[in-house]
Structure formats: C-alpha cells, structure tokens
Design a protein around this motif. Structure first.
Motif, PDB file in Angstrom:
ATOM      1  N   LEU A  33       0.827  -1.207   0.000  1.00 33.12           N
ATOM      2  CA  LEU A  33       0.000   0.000   0.000  1.00 33.12           C
ATOM      3  C   LEU A  33       0.864   1.261   0.000  1.00 33.12           C
ATOM      4  CD1 LEU A  33      -2.809  -0.951   2.558  1.00 33.12           C
ATOM      5  CD2 LEU A  33      -3.038  -0.725   0.081  1.00 33.12           C
ATOM      6  N   LEU A  34       2.022   1.177   0.640  1.00 28.49           N
ATOM      7  CA  LEU A  34       2.925   2.323   0.705  1.00 28.49           C
ATOM      8  C   LEU A  34       3.568   2.620  -0.644  1.00 28.49           C
ATOM      9  CD1 LEU A  34       4.208   4.393   2.667  1.00 28.49           C
ATOM     10  CD2 LEU A  34       6.032   2.726   3.078  1.00 28.49           C
ATOM     11  N   LEU A  35       3.613   1.625  -1.522  1.00 28.11           N
ATOM     12  CA  LEU A  35       4.255   1.818  -2.822  1.00 28.11           C
ATOM     13  C   LEU A  35       3.564   2.896  -3.651  1.00 28.11           C
ATOM     14  CD1 LEU A  35       5.147  -1.809  -3.967  1.00 28.11           C
ATOM     15  CD2 LEU A  35       6.716   0.028  -3.338  1.00 28.11           C
ATOM     16  N   LEU A  36       2.225   2.957  -3.595  1.00 23.12           N
ATOM     17  CA  LEU A  36       1.488   3.914  -4.422  1.00 23.12           C
ATOM     18  C   LEU A  36       1.844   5.363  -4.098  1.00 23.12           C
ATOM     19  CD1 LEU A  36      -2.023   2.213  -4.689  1.00 23.12           C
ATOM     20  CD2 LEU A  36      -0.273   2.418  -6.455  1.00 23.12           C
ATOM     21  N   PRO A  37       1.764   5.787  -2.825  1.00 20.50           N
ATOM     22  CA  PRO A  37       2.176   7.177  -2.541  1.00 20.50           C
ATOM     23  C   PRO A  37       3.650   7.428  -2.819  1.00 20.50           C
ATOM     24  CG  PRO A  37       1.696   5.984  -0.512  1.00 20.50           C
ATOM     25  CD  PRO A  37       1.201   5.145  -1.623  1.00 20.50           C
ATOM     26  N   LEU A  38       4.512   6.416  -2.614  1.00 21.98           N
ATOM     27  CA  LEU A  38       5.935   6.598  -2.924  1.00 21.98           C
ATOM     28  C   LEU A  38       6.151   6.782  -4.419  1.00 21.98           C
ATOM     29  CD1 LEU A  38       7.679   4.021  -0.545  1.00 21.98           C
ATOM     30  CD2 LEU A  38       7.642   6.513  -0.351  1.00 21.98           C
ATOM     31  N   LEU A  39       5.420   6.014  -5.233  1.00 15.94           N
ATOM     32  CA  LEU A  39       5.514   6.174  -6.685  1.00 15.94           C
ATOM     33  C   LEU A  39       5.004   7.542  -7.114  1.00 15.94           C
ATOM     34  CD1 LEU A  39       4.401   2.656  -7.996  1.00 15.94           C
ATOM     35  CD2 LEU A  39       6.664   3.714  -8.225  1.00 15.94           C
ATOM     36  N   TYR A  40       3.921   7.983  -6.487  1.00 18.02           N
ATOM     37  CA  TYR A  40       3.366   9.304  -6.808  1.00 18.02           C
ATOM     38  C   TYR A  40       4.397  10.397  -6.524  1.00 18.02           C
ATOM     39  CZ  TYR A  40       0.704  13.603  -6.203  1.00 18.02           C
ATOM     40  OH  TYR A  40       0.274  14.897  -6.276  1.00 18.02           O
ATOM     41  N   ILE A  41       5.028  10.326  -5.346  1.00 21.58           N
ATOM     42  CA  ILE A  41       6.019  11.335  -4.975  1.00 21.58           C
ATOM     43  C   ILE A  41       7.217  11.283  -5.920  1.00 21.58           C
ATOM     44  CG2 ILE A  41       7.659  12.018  -3.176  1.00 21.58           C
ATOM     45  CD1 ILE A  41       5.586  11.090  -1.123  1.00 21.58           C
ATOM     46  N   ALA A  42       7.659  10.063  -6.245  1.00 20.06           N
ATOM     47  CA  ALA A  42       8.833   9.913  -7.110  1.00 20.06           C
ATOM     48  C   ALA A  42       8.566  10.443  -8.513  1.00 20.06           C
ATOM     49  CB  ALA A  42       9.247   8.444  -7.168  1.00 20.06           C
ATOM     50  N   ILE A  43       7.371  10.148  -9.050  1.00 14.48           N
ATOM     51  CA  ILE A  43       7.070  10.513 -10.441  1.00 14.48           C
ATOM     52  C   ILE A  43       6.722  11.988 -10.576  1.00 14.48           C
ATOM     53  CG2 ILE A  43       5.457  10.118 -12.361  1.00 14.48           C
ATOM     54  CD1 ILE A  43       5.266   7.201 -11.404  1.00 14.48           C
ATOM     55  N   PHE A  44       5.887  12.492  -9.660  1.00  9.89           N
ATOM     56  CA  PHE A  44       5.358  13.849  -9.826  1.00  9.89           C
ATOM     57  C   PHE A  44       6.084  14.909  -8.996  1.00  9.89           C
ATOM     58  CE2 PHE A  44       1.789  11.054 -10.900  1.00  9.89           C
ATOM     59  CZ  PHE A  44       1.475  11.533 -12.156  1.00  9.89           C
ATOM     60  N   LYS A  45       6.930  14.495  -8.058  1.00  5.67           N
ATOM     61  CA  LYS A  45       7.631  15.473  -7.220  1.00  5.67           C
ATOM     62  C   LYS A  45       9.139  15.497  -7.488  1.00  5.67           C
ATOM     63  CE  LYS A  45       3.826  16.593  -5.104  1.00  5.67           C
ATOM     64  NZ  LYS A  45       3.190  17.915  -5.323  1.00  5.67           N
TER      65      LYS A  45
END
Length: 316
Positions: A33-45
C-alpha cells in the motif's frame, strides 16, 4: 579475541537482516500500500526536478534539454527586468498575507466553537455543510460568485430593491479584494477545521473535568485549555503557511479575476501561465517556479528558526 569479536558482529548482522526480512514478510500488505504514494512522490515530485535545467537554457521544445542552448542566468535577468513580474509578485504577497490574516484564524475559531456543541447530530450536519465547498471546483465556485456578486447578481438586485446603490464587487479594487478573501475563507474553512478538531480530541479530558470542578466557564476553558492544547498544531500550520507566501494557486485568481481588476488579480501563477503556456516560453516559466521554490524554502526555514528561538514547537 579478534576472531570472537568478528564472529559476534557477524551474528548480530545476520540477526538484524533476519529481523528486517521478517518484518517485511509480516507487513507485506502495508508496504505494498505504501508503494502507491511513494511512486506518486517519485514521479510527480522528484522526477520533474530534472526539468529545472530549462531555467538556464533557451529552451526549444523540439530540441529538448539536451539540444537547447545554455544561457546561464540570462533568463532570470530578463524576468527581474520586467515590471509585470514585480506586479505579480507584489499581488501574490498581498493576497497571501490577507489570506493569512483572515483565513488562518477562521478554522481555529470554528473548530473551538464546534467542539463546544453538545448536539451530536447538529454538529455532524454543520461539519458536513462546512466541508462541502472544499470539494467544489473553482470553476463552479466562480460561477456562483458571478451569480451572487456581479452587477446583475442576487446581492446587487437585493440592494437595488431596497433603494440602495449597487456595489461593484468584481470590478473595483477594494470590493474585489474583500470578495476574493471572503470566498477563499468560505471554501477552505471547513477543511482546515478537520485538523484542529483532530488536535482537540487529543487534549486530556481530565483537564476539562478539573476545570468544571473549579467552576470555570466555557470561555475560560477555551482560552486556558483548548487553545494551549492545540498550540503546537497551530505553530506547525502557521510555519507551513508562511513557507507558501510566494506560492499561490492558479484556479482562484484566474477564475475570479478579470480585465477590470487585472492590476490586482495578476499573480505569479497567472504570470507563469501567460509567459509559459500562452507564449510558449518554458524557460521563463521554469525560472519563476524555481524562484518560488527557493524563496519559499528560505521563508520556511526562517519561520521555523524564529519559532524555535521563541521556545515554540517547529517542524523539525
């Protein structure tokens, strides 16, 4: 002796690695579940940080960052020579300061008042009504504002029916500023209240019980128990708000602004839209974004430093 110590260190290392993988297997679903927000931060931030190189180039969309000409600080010099940039910066600071003065205390006051409500159904209904504007698009809110406050809107029609003169809410400086700030407070007050209500629930209930035994009024309990109990939350949110002094959303000033008040509604976000999207000058848009980030980080660190010096809680 050295062999024994090395053997013990190896065993400790193996035990730690075993414990680490054991925890990973035990909480595998949580890590997934933690992977999704981490991917979001990595890709968009973090990934877009590479694009900051455009601020130092005469960027050409067809040549990309690898083929565009390097111009160093020329883009920044060009921006800082424009009067329109300083106007946008001044308007951004003015609107953000007014938002801070009017909008920051509002959810605190509302949360304290809601905390004193004893009727559970009325409290939940009030919270729901107050939260709703936060989920509305600024396009919809802009339409509501126009229907309410334009020259032919409901408010002016009501004033006209009373024989009073109409107010130019959307075309004069002071009325437009009041409308802009009021609508912003209305849109955000419910969402901000959630944070403070959550902080209030963490206050020790025994403090209220002891104050009841001492005969304290509700006002005294608010002032001496509730407010000190959420002071750390207020400090953190205030520091974060100060860090956003040079940043402002695009939707609100763009939707509520018009050509008659462009001298006051033109902010950094609309400036970036005008020079970056409309004119296609991505180097200028990137340079302004980098300027905002650097100044915002400086304000954030400065506000946190001052808070710590005053003995208050900071972000770190």
């Amino acid at each position: 002796m050295k062999a024994v110590l090395n053997n013990q260190q190896d065993q400790i290392g193996l035990t730690r690695r075993h414990t680490f993988w054991l925890r990973i297997r035990r909480d595998a679903l949580l890590y997934i579940l933690l992977l999704l927000p981490l991917l979001y931060i990595a890709i968009f931030k973090y990934a877009p940080i590479y694009g900051l190189i455009m601020a130092f180039q005469d960027y050409n969309i067809f040549q990309g960052t690898s083929g565009s000409e390097w111009v160093g600080l020329d883009v920044f010099r060009f921006i800082f020579q424009q009067d329109s940039f300083y106007r946008a910066l001044k308007n951004t600071l003015v609107l953000n300061v007014l938002d801070l003065v009017a909008g920051f205390p509002a959810p605190i006051i509302l949360a304290i008042l809601l905390n004193e409500v004893r009727m559970a159904r009325f409290k939940k209904l009030t919270q729901t009504i107050l939260y709703l504007p936060h989920f509305m698009s600024w396009v919809i809110i802009g339409g509501i504002v126009y229907l309410m406050f334009s020259n032919s809107g409901m408010v002016n029609l009501f004033l006209d029916s009373l024989g009073l003169s109409k107010i130019e809410f959307l075309s004069q400086k002071t009325p437009w500023l009041v409308t802009y700030i009021t609508v912003g407070v209305w849109q955000n007050i419910g969402w901000g209240t959630i944070i403070y209500l959550a902080a209030i629930t963490g206050i020790n209930k025994e403090l209220y019980e002891a104050s009841d035994m001492d005969g304290c009024s509700r006002l005294r309990k608010m002032w001496h128990i509730t407010l000190p109990g959420i002071k750390s939350t207020i400090n953190i949110l205030l520091i974060l708000q100060i860090g956003r002094m040079v940043s402002i959303g695009f939707d609100r000033p763009f939707v509520m602004g018009n050509s008659l008040v462009s001298e006051y509604s033109d902010v950094i976000s609309t400036f970036v839209y005008r020079v970056g999207i409309s004119s296609g000058d991505f180097s200028q848009a990137t340079a302004v974004g980098l300027f905002q980030s650097v100044v915002g980080l400086t304000l954030l660190i400065g506000a946190n430093y001052i808070a710590k010096k005053l003995g208050e809680d900071g972000i770190w």
